[in-house]
Design a protein around this motif. Structure first.
Motif, short mmCIF file in Angstrom:
data_model
loop_
_atom_site.label_atom_id
_atom_site.label_comp_id
_atom_site.label_asym_id
_atom_site.label_seq_id
_atom_site.Cartn_x
_atom_site.Cartn_y
_atom_site.Cartn_z
N GLN A 68 21.44 -23.24 -19.49
CA GLN A 68 21.52 -24.16 -18.36
C GLN A 68 21.54 -25.60 -18.85
N CYS A 91 18.62 -20.29 -22.22
CA CYS A 91 19.06 -19.91 -20.87
C CYS A 91 20.45 -20.42 -20.54
N ASP A 142 8.81 -29.64 -10.86
CA ASP A 142 9.14 -28.74 -11.97
C ASP A 142 9.19 -29.50 -13.29
N ARG A 171 11.19 -25.96 -20.04
CA ARG A 171 10.49 -24.73 -19.65
C ARG A 171 10.54 -23.69 -20.76
N ARG A 218 19.55 -23.99 -5.54
CA ARG A 218 18.36 -23.89 -6.41
C ARG A 218 18.12 -22.43 -6.81
N SER A 272 20.61 -21.47 -9.43
CA SER A 272 20.29 -22.07 -10.73
C SER A 272 19.21 -21.27 -11.44
N TYR A 273 18.21 -20.82 -10.71
CA TYR A 273 17.13 -20.02 -11.31
C TYR A 273 17.68 -18.68 -11.83
N ARG A 274 18.51 -18.03 -11.04
CA ARG A 274 19.05 -16.73 -11.46
C ARG A 274 20.02 -16.89 -12.63
#
Length: 430
Positions: free
Chosen positions: A350, A348, A319, A387, A267, A270-272
């Motif tokens: 992703q 992003c 989320d 997001r 997780r 994934s954020y970075r």
């Protein structure tokens, strides 16, 4: 050491000293060859594979039986240990028993230490992925010479890795633990080469930079050192930075793997990746959801492991709900997605597994720093993760032009979460 060309073979310490002298004080370029990331389904594996060794056996296309504990055996077949065939004078040639090679091959191709099997052992997570991934669930081969280097890095998505050296000279490894020590390592690296980070903020994702572990240690990093020899396994843990070089010709094989306690590190990765606009090897959300839906889930994992999965799935749901609520304030209404393909966010980069926002505009705004291919046609739509859509497209001109496409309906997600909670509360679960 032995003799090579009349000269004594250099020691490990001498090779290591020469390596860092070349990197830090060298006044000319030195070109080194390295066969890295070689697909074992193409070039072959150093471990026997069931589909290669026994194509004539019944059920050869089926996966090997799942092993639960490693066998106390080397992963290399000792040919000297094979029994010799009887002499011609003892038995007739047509009745003489052949060496029991198949017995040894069967032992090693089914051993859990075989890297073709290791990522899919009981307790591993990649069985539920929809496809095999080179380097992740399929091993890669590495052929090096003296000074062939693997620069400082962590594994994709902060995964575990296991590396086995089949043959040759040793390999020098430097490593740093994950967690807070990984943060200290990154701070030390930035302090060591600030100009490189100014030019390339995602420097550590590109496997192009080596820094002396002695320097990094002096700047606050906790760095360890070991030498891998033929027959040795090296395991790197989640978020553990590592790098090194070969001490001579060798070939090794490596593969990634993941367990439930890796999920929090995944997780974080994934954020970075979203911050640095780095596409992942696979979708973290898709992996979580496939695990939750997996029919074998409660048979393969303990209650403790199921709690870890439940916690991560709960965070995914929270989320997703937060982002959908934000979009609702922008008058963005959800619709079922008609496509089975997973779109990637234009900003992003992703994958958008649970849902994606489709924006209808004649000319999509240049919100991504990654240029599109020159020949790519202009599309009337751009796709964003919920997001980024809520953050980037809050201006009035985009209101009414966004559509939230749901690949997984909220009721289905909630149903899967309830089933997971029921499995946790069921008595008798291990």
């Amino acid at each position: 050491g032995g003799k090579a060309g009349g000269a004594a073979k250099p020691t490990v310490a001498q090779v290591e000293e020469a390596y860092w002298n070349i990197l830090e004080k060298g006044d000319r370029a030195l070109y080194i060859n390295y066969g890295s990331d070689l697909d074992t389904t193409v070039v072959g594996s150093g471990f026997p594979r069931i589909d290669h060794i026994q194509p004539h056996a019944s059920g050869a296309d089926a996966p090997p039986p799942r092993a639960r504990a490693p066998e106390p055996a080397s992963a290399v077949i000792d040919l000297d240990a094979l029994p010799s065939p009887p002499a011609d004078s003892d038995v007739e040639a047509d009745t003489a028993p052949l060496p029991s090679v198949e017995k040894f091959v069967d032992r090693y191709q089914r051993s859990p230490w075989n890297l073709n099997i290791f990522p899919n052992l009981c307790g591993m997570l990649f069985d539920c992925l929809s496809s095999e991934l080179q380097g992740v669930s399929i091993p890669w081969l590495y052929v090096g010479m003296m000074f062939s280097s693997f620069c400082w890095h962590v594994e994709d998505s902060n995964m575990f890795s296991i590396n086995y050296m089949h043959h040759g000279e040793g390999k020098m490894w430097y490593g740093c633990p994950g967690g807070i020590e990984a943060a200290n390592f990154e701070a030390a690296f930035r302090a060591a080469v600030p100009h490189l980070f100014d030019a390339q903020p995602d420097l550590l994702y590109n496997l192009i930079t080596m820094a002396n572990p002695a320097l990094l240690s002096s700047l606050g990093a906790k760095v360890y050192r070991t030498v891998q020899m033929p027959g040795d396994f090296i395991i790197t843990f989640p978020q553990a930075y590592h790098g090194g070089f070969s001490l001579g010709f060798n070939y090794a094989e490596a593969v990634n793997f993941a367990t439930m306690d890796w999920l929090p590190y995944a997780r974080a990765a994934s954020y970075r990746y979203g911050l640095f606009k780095k596409p992942p090897v696979f979708s973290f959300e898709e992996l979580i959801y496939r695990l939750v839906k997996w029919p074998l889930l409660t048979r393969r994992f303990s209650k403790h492991e199921l709690r870890l999965l439940t916690s991560e799935f709960s965070k995914c749901l929270a989320d997703e709900q937060t982002n959908r609520d934000r979009l609702r304030t922008l008058r963005t209404h959800p619709f079922p997605s008609q496509s089975r393909a997973v779109s990637s966010c234009r900003n992003c980069r992703q994958p958008c597994f649970f849902s994606v926002v489709r924006v209808t505009v004649p000319n999509p705004p240049a919100i991504s720093t990654t240029p599109a291919p020159a020949a790519a046609p202009r599309r009337p739509h751009l796709y964003l993760c919920p997001r980024d859509a809520a953050l980037l497209l809050s201006r009035e001109e985009y209101r009414g032009k966004m559509r939230l496409l749901l690949r997984v309906e909220p009721r289905e997600m909630e149903r899967r979460f309830r089933e997971l909670r029921v499995a946790l509360e069921k008595p008798g679960a291990r």
